[in-house]
Scaffold this active site. Sequence first.
Site, mmCIF file in Angstrom:
data_model
loop_
_atom_site.group_PDB
_atom_site.id
_atom_site.type_symbol
_atom_site.label_atom_id
_atom_site.label_comp_id
_atom_site.label_asym_id
_atom_site.label_seq_id
_atom_site.Cartn_x
_atom_site.Cartn_y
_atom_site.Cartn_z
ATOM 1 C CE1 TYR A 253 1.103 -0.234 4.308
ATOM 2 C CE2 TYR A 253 0.192 1.941 4.393
ATOM 3 C CZ TYR A 253 0.898 0.847 4.852
ATOM 4 O OH TYR A 253 1.565 1.216 6.163
ATOM 5 N NE ARG B 47 6.502 4.718 0.352
ATOM 6 C CZ ARG B 47 6.276 5.442 1.579
ATOM 7 N NH1 ARG B 47 7.239 5.829 2.395
ATOM 8 N NH2 ARG B 47 5.099 6.060 1.867
ATOM 9 N NE ARG C 40 -4.868 -20.046 3.884
ATOM 10 C CZ ARG C 40 -3.866 -20.889 4.006
ATOM 11 N NH1 ARG C 40 -3.671 -22.046 3.359
ATOM 12 N NH2 ARG C 40 -2.750 -20.469 4.826
ATOM 13 C CG HIS D 35 1.221 -21.121 1.441
ATOM 14 N ND1 HIS D 35 0.124 -22.021 2.085
ATOM 15 C CD2 HIS D 35 1.980 -20.275 2.624
ATOM 16 C CE1 HIS D 35 0.292 -21.631 3.353
ATOM 17 N NE2 HIS D 35 1.231 -20.704 3.620
ATOM 18 C CE LYS E 111 3.165 3.515 3.254
ATOM 19 N NZ LYS E 111 3.126 3.551 4.671
ATOM 20 C CD GLU F 284 10.226 2.049 10.308
ATOM 21 O OE1 GLU F 284 9.849 2.928 9.539
ATOM 22 O OE2 GLU F 284 9.938 0.766 9.848
ATOM 23 C CG LEU G 236 8.003 2.838 4.528
ATOM 24 C CD1 LEU G 236 7.784 1.543 3.926
ATOM 25 C CD2 LEU G 236 6.921 3.550 5.109
HETATM 26 N N1 PLP Z 1 7.487 4.028 9.054
HETATM 27 C C1 PLP Z 1 6.461 3.147 9.135
HETATM 28 C C2 PLP Z 1 6.407 1.896 9.666
HETATM 29 C C3 PLP Z 1 5.252 3.492 8.221
HETATM 30 O O1 PLP Z 1 3.919 3.092 8.606
HETATM 31 C C4 PLP Z 1 5.173 5.100 7.786
HETATM 32 C C5 PLP Z 1 3.999 5.625 7.263
HETATM 33 O O2 PLP Z 1 3.094 4.801 7.137
HETATM 34 C C6 PLP Z 1 6.306 5.896 7.977
HETATM 35 C C7 PLP Z 1 7.465 5.235 8.553
HETATM 36 C C8 PLP Z 1 6.358 7.127 7.422
HETATM 37 O O3 PLP Z 1 6.149 7.092 5.908
HETATM 38 P P1 PLP Z 1 5.770 8.363 5.056
HETATM 39 O O4 PLP Z 1 6.813 9.416 5.527
HETATM 40 O O5 PLP Z 1 5.993 7.966 3.594
HETATM 41 O O6 PLP Z 1 4.250 8.463 5.298
#
Ligand code: PLP
Length: 281
Positions: free
Chosen positions: A33, A52, A100, A102, A144, A177, A202
């Site tokens: 996403y 991204r 379903r 895998h 993501k 993070e 991320l």
């Molecule tokens: N890190 C994680 C785990 C996130 O879920 C997000 C945003 O959803 C971010 C960092 C920040 O990302 P962005 O600046 O692209 O919104």
Amino acid sequence: MENLGYYNGRFGLLDEMTVPFNDRVHFFGDGVYDATYTRNHKIYALDEHIDRFFNSAALLDIHIPNTKKEIADILCELVKKVDSPDQFVYWQATRGTQIRNHTYPEDMKANIWVVLKPVKVKNVYEKVDAITAPDTRFLHCNIKTLNLLPAVMNAQKAERMGVYETILYREGGRVTECSHSNVHIINSDGILQTAPTDHLILPGIARAHLIKACKALGYGVDEYPFTLDEMMNAKEIIITSSGAFCMACKTVNNTEVGGKAPEMLKNIQDWLVNDFNTATD
Ligand code: PLP
């Protein structure tokens, strides 16, 4: 419309949308996403988010049946249908639809979903509280994906404690993070220090904009990991995400933190707010 849900060309109010039982997302969380915000019905940093999104999909061998431009056009058309000028714009690609199993057919085409709801970006000048927790996630945090259970548990923990975010650290104390944001410090040398974009974080778009702001303002930037200790003693602790461009922490685990580089912080925040406003005027 008050809000909007979209699935492979169909759209309607979120509460009225239905999706096929056999979408692989229901069994495997099999999808990726991305998300950003609008102001004046204009989507902020759309190209960066779409890049991204396609990168996340490619890393998981998910085949998006549209070009980047087609996805951008779909999103730009849909945000016009929602009444509020300020929206949270969320979209995902799930691997496909299949009973379903895998494994999946090599030529499987992804399903495209969009969620739009009225939300304003946060006031960046507000200070926030945070807690810390061990980072127990897997080693593909650069993708993501929809597999967000640790993020859900850590966000809920923060909510229960009445704080904004949970800052995560790996064994040995390296800060990675947060549950839904990146975290950075202004270190004792007055330099913005932020974890490198490896597999443990991320690559946040707001993080990229923060770095851009610092460089434009002539501040140093060091993409090097920092520890919990370094964070607790930093001049400022900054949390970023697309809906909260640059929030400084006032406490972490109930201990007062930061507050030692207010001018630099304000200059960065002003730059980021101005960037958002001019891009969406
Ligand atoms: N890190 C994680 C785990 C996130 O879920 C997000 C945003 O959803 C971010 C960092 C920040 O990302 P962005 O600046 O692209 O919104």
